[in-house]
Design a protein around this motif. Structure first.
Motif, PDB file in Angstrom:
ATOM      1  N   GLY A  57       0.794  -1.227   0.000  1.00 27.63           N
ATOM      2  CA  GLY A  57       0.000   0.000   0.000  1.00 27.63           C
ATOM      3  C   GLY A  57       0.821   1.268   0.000  1.00 27.63           C
ATOM      4  N   THR A  58       2.096   1.156   0.384  1.00 28.29           N
ATOM      5  CA  THR A  58       2.943   2.348   0.477  1.00 28.29           C
ATOM      6  C   THR A  58       3.817   2.549  -0.757  1.00 28.29           C
ATOM      7  N   GLN A  59       3.710   1.644  -1.709  1.00 31.96           N
ATOM      8  CA  GLN A  59       4.554   1.720  -2.897  1.00 31.96           C
ATOM      9  C   GLN A  59       3.755   2.174  -4.118  1.00 31.96           C
ATOM     10  N   ALA A  60       4.192   3.252  -4.735  1.00 36.31           N
ATOM     11  CA  ALA A  60       3.560   3.709  -5.976  1.00 36.31           C
ATOM     12  C   ALA A  60       4.041   2.857  -7.136  1.00 36.31           C
ATOM     13  N   ASP A  61       3.197   2.724  -8.145  1.00 32.68           N
ATOM     14  CA  ASP A  61       3.618   1.980  -9.336  1.00 32.68           C
ATOM     15  C   ASP A  61       4.484   2.883 -10.208  1.00 32.68           C
ATOM     16  N   SER A  62       4.834   2.420 -11.375  1.00 28.92           N
ATOM     17  CA  SER A  62       5.743   3.183 -12.240  1.00 28.92           C
ATOM     18  C   SER A  62       5.145   4.499 -12.711  1.00 28.92           C
ATOM     19  N   THR A  63       3.838   4.654 -12.598  1.00 26.50           N
ATOM     20  CA  THR A  63       3.181   5.894 -13.021  1.00 26.50           C
ATOM     21  C   THR A  63       2.963   6.855 -11.858  1.00 26.50           C
ATOM     22  N   GLY A  64       3.411   6.455 -10.648  1.00 28.39           N
ATOM     23  CA  GLY A  64       3.260   7.325  -9.490  1.00 28.39           C
ATOM     24  C   GLY A  64       1.951   7.168  -8.748  1.00 28.39           C
ATOM     25  N   HIS A  65       1.175   6.144  -9.082  1.00 26.95           N
ATOM     26  CA  HIS A  65      -0.115   5.930  -8.436  1.00 26.95           C
ATOM     27  C   HIS A  65      -0.049   4.731  -7.478  1.00 26.95           C
ATOM     28  N   MET A 123       4.210  -0.151 -16.045  1.00 23.43           N
ATOM     29  CA  MET A 123       3.343  -1.039 -15.278  1.00 23.43           C
ATOM     30  C   MET A 123       2.515  -0.247 -14.268  1.00 23.43           C
ATOM     31  N   THR A 124       1.237  -0.608 -14.141  1.00 23.82           N
ATOM     32  CA  THR A 124       0.370  -0.034 -13.117  1.00 23.82           C
ATOM     33  C   THR A 124      -0.029  -1.126 -12.133  1.00 23.82           C
ATOM     34  N   TRP A 125      -0.582  -0.716 -10.987  1.00 23.44           N
ATOM     35  CA  TRP A 125      -1.030  -1.704 -10.015  1.00 23.44           C
ATOM     36  C   TRP A 125      -2.162  -2.564 -10.591  1.00 23.44           C
ATOM     37  N   ASN A 126      -3.010  -1.973 -11.416  1.00 24.66           N
ATOM     38  CA  ASN A 126      -4.078  -2.743 -12.051  1.00 24.66           C
ATOM     39  C   ASN A 126      -3.503  -3.859 -12.910  1.00 24.66           C
ATOM     40  N   ASP A 127      -2.458  -3.523 -13.667  1.00 29.69           N
ATOM     41  CA  ASP A 127      -1.812  -4.522 -14.523  1.00 29.69           C
ATOM     42  C   ASP A 127      -1.174  -5.624 -13.681  1.00 29.69           C
ATOM     43  N   ALA A 128      -0.478  -5.216 -12.611  1.00 28.78           N
ATOM     44  CA  ALA A 128       0.202  -6.190 -11.753  1.00 28.78           C
ATOM     45  C   ALA A 128      -0.792  -7.144 -11.116  1.00 28.78           C
ATOM     46  N   MET A 129      -1.922  -6.622 -10.653  1.00 29.34           N
ATOM     47  CA  MET A 129      -2.920  -7.483 -10.026  1.00 29.34           C
ATOM     48  C   MET A 129      -3.583  -8.411 -11.050  1.00 29.34           C
ATOM     49  N   PHE A 284       0.627  -7.258 -20.503  1.00 31.26           N
ATOM     50  CA  PHE A 284       1.167  -7.751 -21.768  1.00 31.26           C
ATOM     51  C   PHE A 284       1.383  -6.593 -22.741  1.00 31.26           C
ATOM     52  N   ALA A 285       0.480  -5.622 -22.703  1.00 30.05           N
ATOM     53  CA  ALA A 285       0.612  -4.473 -23.593  1.00 30.05           C
ATOM     54  C   ALA A 285       1.666  -3.500 -23.093  1.00 30.05           C
ATOM     55  N   LYS A 286       1.811  -3.400 -21.770  1.00 24.13           N
ATOM     56  CA  LYS A 286       2.722  -2.406 -21.197  1.00 24.13           C
ATOM     57  C   LYS A 286       4.180  -2.863 -21.208  1.00 24.13           C
ATOM     58  N   VAL A 287       4.445  -4.106 -20.845  1.00 20.79           N
ATOM     59  CA  VAL A 287       5.837  -4.553 -20.692  1.00 20.79           C
ATOM     60  C   VAL A 287       6.223  -5.652 -21.676  1.00 20.79           C
ATOM     61  N   ALA A 289       5.035  -9.455 -23.866  1.00 28.15           N
ATOM     62  CA  ALA A 289       4.604 -10.802 -23.509  1.00 28.15           C
ATOM     63  C   ALA A 289       5.662 -11.573 -22.740  1.00 28.15           C
ATOM     64  N   ILE A 290       6.937 -11.438 -23.144  1.00 30.19           N
ATOM     65  CA  ILE A 290       7.988 -12.207 -22.485  1.00 30.19           C
ATOM     66  C   ILE A 290       8.121 -11.805 -21.023  1.00 30.19           C
ATOM     67  N   SER A 291       8.185 -10.516 -20.749  1.00 26.12           N
ATOM     68  CA  SER A 291       8.303 -10.042 -19.368  1.00 26.12           C
ATOM     69  C   SER A 291       7.087 -10.458 -18.552  1.00 26.12           C
ATOM     70  N   ALA A 292       5.896 -10.339 -19.124  1.00 22.84           N
ATOM     71  CA  ALA A 292       4.679 -10.701 -18.409  1.00 22.84           C
ATOM     72  C   ALA A 292       4.663 -12.185 -18.076  1.00 22.84           C
ATOM     73  N   ILE A 293       5.077 -13.015 -19.020  1.00 20.07           N
ATOM     74  CA  ILE A 293       5.095 -14.465 -18.800  1.00 20.07           C
ATOM     75  C   ILE A 293       6.093 -14.831 -17.709  1.00 20.07           C
ATOM     76  N   LEU A 294       7.259 -14.172 -17.705  1.00 19.18           N
ATOM     77  CA  LEU A 294       8.263 -14.451 -16.679  1.00 19.18           C
ATOM     78  C   LEU A 294       7.764 -14.047 -15.293  1.00 19.18           C
ATOM     79  N   ILE A 295       7.070 -12.935 -15.216  1.00 20.77           N
ATOM     80  CA  ILE A 295       6.511 -12.494 -13.938  1.00 20.77           C
ATOM     81  C   ILE A 295       5.485 -13.512 -13.447  1.00 20.77           C
ATOM     82  N   ILE A 296       4.619 -13.951 -14.341  1.00 24.05           N
ATOM     83  CA  ILE A 296       3.595 -14.934 -13.971  1.00 24.05           C
ATOM     84  C   ILE A 296       4.255 -16.225 -13.501  1.00 24.05           C
TER      85      ILE A 296
END
Length: 490
Positions: A57-65, A123-129, A284-287, A289-296
């Protein structure tokens, strides 16, 4: 396997529908013991209601939100939903799997999201979740398909252990920084803001670490929660007397995160506004497909084996494993755990998983899912206490993170350090997480070095085919910028 001396001997006749459904008498327990065990488990793991908001909750995403989309932290909402999901999923575990193991937001996975995934450019928190929801669905498919055995076989145990230890070191580094115990001076880490410890807040942190350590040494249940509450109370007194204010460039000895002060209301209607704030395809659109798959993959790996460790540890504590070391309804346990992971992502509070702290309730006599239902009910009641989280400064919560780091570090003894094929990849995994401030970098370095050393040693058959695939993906992950330049892609 260990067994509590308070456990009744099985074999008595069931006394009612509740007894028959949960097999309370058959497992040598009583309704009273189940209730007591469920309460102990809750107080042992209730710290997550405070700790999870302070991590994600205390960490902003890459967009500052922050979670919820605002430009300021919404810790009350994160705390409320953390308790809500933990409550619902623990009740589901107890009623469906009938196993005395409770569920809440997984430590390590939440740190990975907060300090690594959410910080990836774009990346945004919505994307990460959204990636967390996908993680849970993949685990569900792995469970129902039986493919989990292949996944277990693919990742060497040493690397699984190293990932856990590395995340523990990473969490400890973050805690030390947030508490003002260290800082980056001239590009290097140093003690305090100028090479020396300064200010009352850091003293609160140090006392907190010592207090929790002492309580745990005395085997006091809920040691971390007690430590957080006690240090918050101390911080309130200090702030009331000294009026230190918030930490900043002109006030380096002030409080981090929040100035400790009593909220207007200790009880309030819970804020569930962040539920549903996720995007399944945004990452997938922001970072890419490869990065998203590795995170998953990283999320799946952590969640899948966290469950295994907790399930077997709790089962062994209560003599609830069969001759093959498997608890009854193991498939149900894993299905509920995968649903919990999806629920955590959908609730915007990170992946939920089984908690090893459930063993404390089993140690008090719990043997059935009724205990998990009691724990879950307590979590639901705790949703009304979320305003309390807003009064906790980092210095009061960081001690618990240091202790969590220690607990994760204890697993390092399971690694054969004298065997370079195992020890070096494990070391790189553990060391690079805190030193590069990236959990993903540590995991990638461990995977690549493990495969490379095996190939150099002429042991390609020792490596599971899936490991080759994942190592190759990490190579692409590390080389993504040169590859983009080579291909002329911006």
């Amino acid at each position: 396997m260990s067994s509590s001396p308070m456990t009744a001997q099985p074999g008595g006749a069931p006394s009612g529908a509740l007894d028959r459904y949960f097999k309370i008498t058959e497992r040598g327990s009583t309704v009273g013991r189940e209730i007591r065990g469920g309460l102990v488990t809750f107080f042992t793991m209730a710290y997550i209601i405070v700790l999870n908001p302070l991590i994600i909750g205390t960490q902003a995403d890459s967009t500052g939100h922050y979670i919820g989309g605002g430009t300021e932290p919404n810790l009350a909402a994160v705390a409320a939903v953390t308790a809500l999901v933990a409550g619902l999923m623990s009740i589901l575990m107890g009623s469906v799997a009938k196993f005395p193991i409770a569920i809440a937001t997984g430590l390590g996975l939440n740190a990975f999201l907060a300090f690594s995934v959410a910080k990836i450019p774009g990346m945004t928190w919505n994307d990460a979740m959204g990636l967390v929801v996908i993680e849970g669905f993949i685990i569900f498919l792995l469970v129902v398909s039986g493919f989990r055995k292949a996944l277990f076989a693919a990742i060497p145990r040493s690397l699984k252990t190293a990932i856990s230890v590395g995340i523990g070191l990473f969490i400890c580094l973050v805690a030390l920084h947030d508490a003002g115990f260290n800082s980056a001076g001239g590009g290097f880490l140093q003690l305090g803001p100028t090479g020396n410890l300064q200010g009352w807040p850091v003293l609160v942190f140090i006392i907190g670490v010592l207090l929790i350590a002492a309580l745990m040494a005395r085997r006091v249940h809920g040691a971390m929660l007690i430590g957080i509450i006690a240090m918050t109370a101390l911080a309130l007194v200090i702030e009331g007397v000294a009026d230190l204010g918030a930490k900043g460039e002109k006030n380096p000895t002030g409080w981090s995160l929040t100035i400790p002060s009593m909220p207007k209301d200790l009880l309030t209607a819970p804020d569930f506004s962040i539920i549903g704030d996720f995007s399944l395809t945004g990452a997938f659109a922001k970072v890419g497909a490869i990065s998203a798959i590795l995170i998953i993959f990283t999320l799946v790996l952590g969640a899948f084996f966290d469950l295994m460790g907790a399930m077997y540890a709790v089962g062994a504590e209560g003599d609830l494993l069969d001759e093959n070391g498997v608890p009854e309804h193991s498939e149900r346990i894993m299905v509920v755990d995968s649903i919990a992971a999806m629920a955590g992502g959908a609730g915007s509070i990170s992946s939920n998983t089984a908690f090893i702290e459930s063993a404390s309730g089993v140690g008090e006599g719990a043997r059935t899912g009724l205990a998990s239902i009691v724990t879950g009910t307590m979590f639901l009641l705790a949703t009304f206490l979320s305003p309390v989280v807003g009064m906790v400064p980092s210095e009061a919560a960081a001690p618990a993170l240091v202790i969590v780091g220690y607990l994760m570090m204890t697993q390092a003894t399971d690694i054969d350090w004298k065997n370079m094929e195992i020890g070096l990849p494990a070391f790189l995994t553990m060391a690079l997480m805190p030193f590069t401030y990236s959990i993903a970098v540590g995991i990638g370095a461990g995977f690549i070095s493990y495969v490379l050393i095996k190939l150099v040693k002429g042991k390609p058959k020792d490596v599971h085919p899936l490991m080759y695939v994942v190592a190759a993906m990490f190579v692409v992950y590390f080389a993504i910028d040169p590859i983009k330049q080579l291909l002329g892609v911006s």
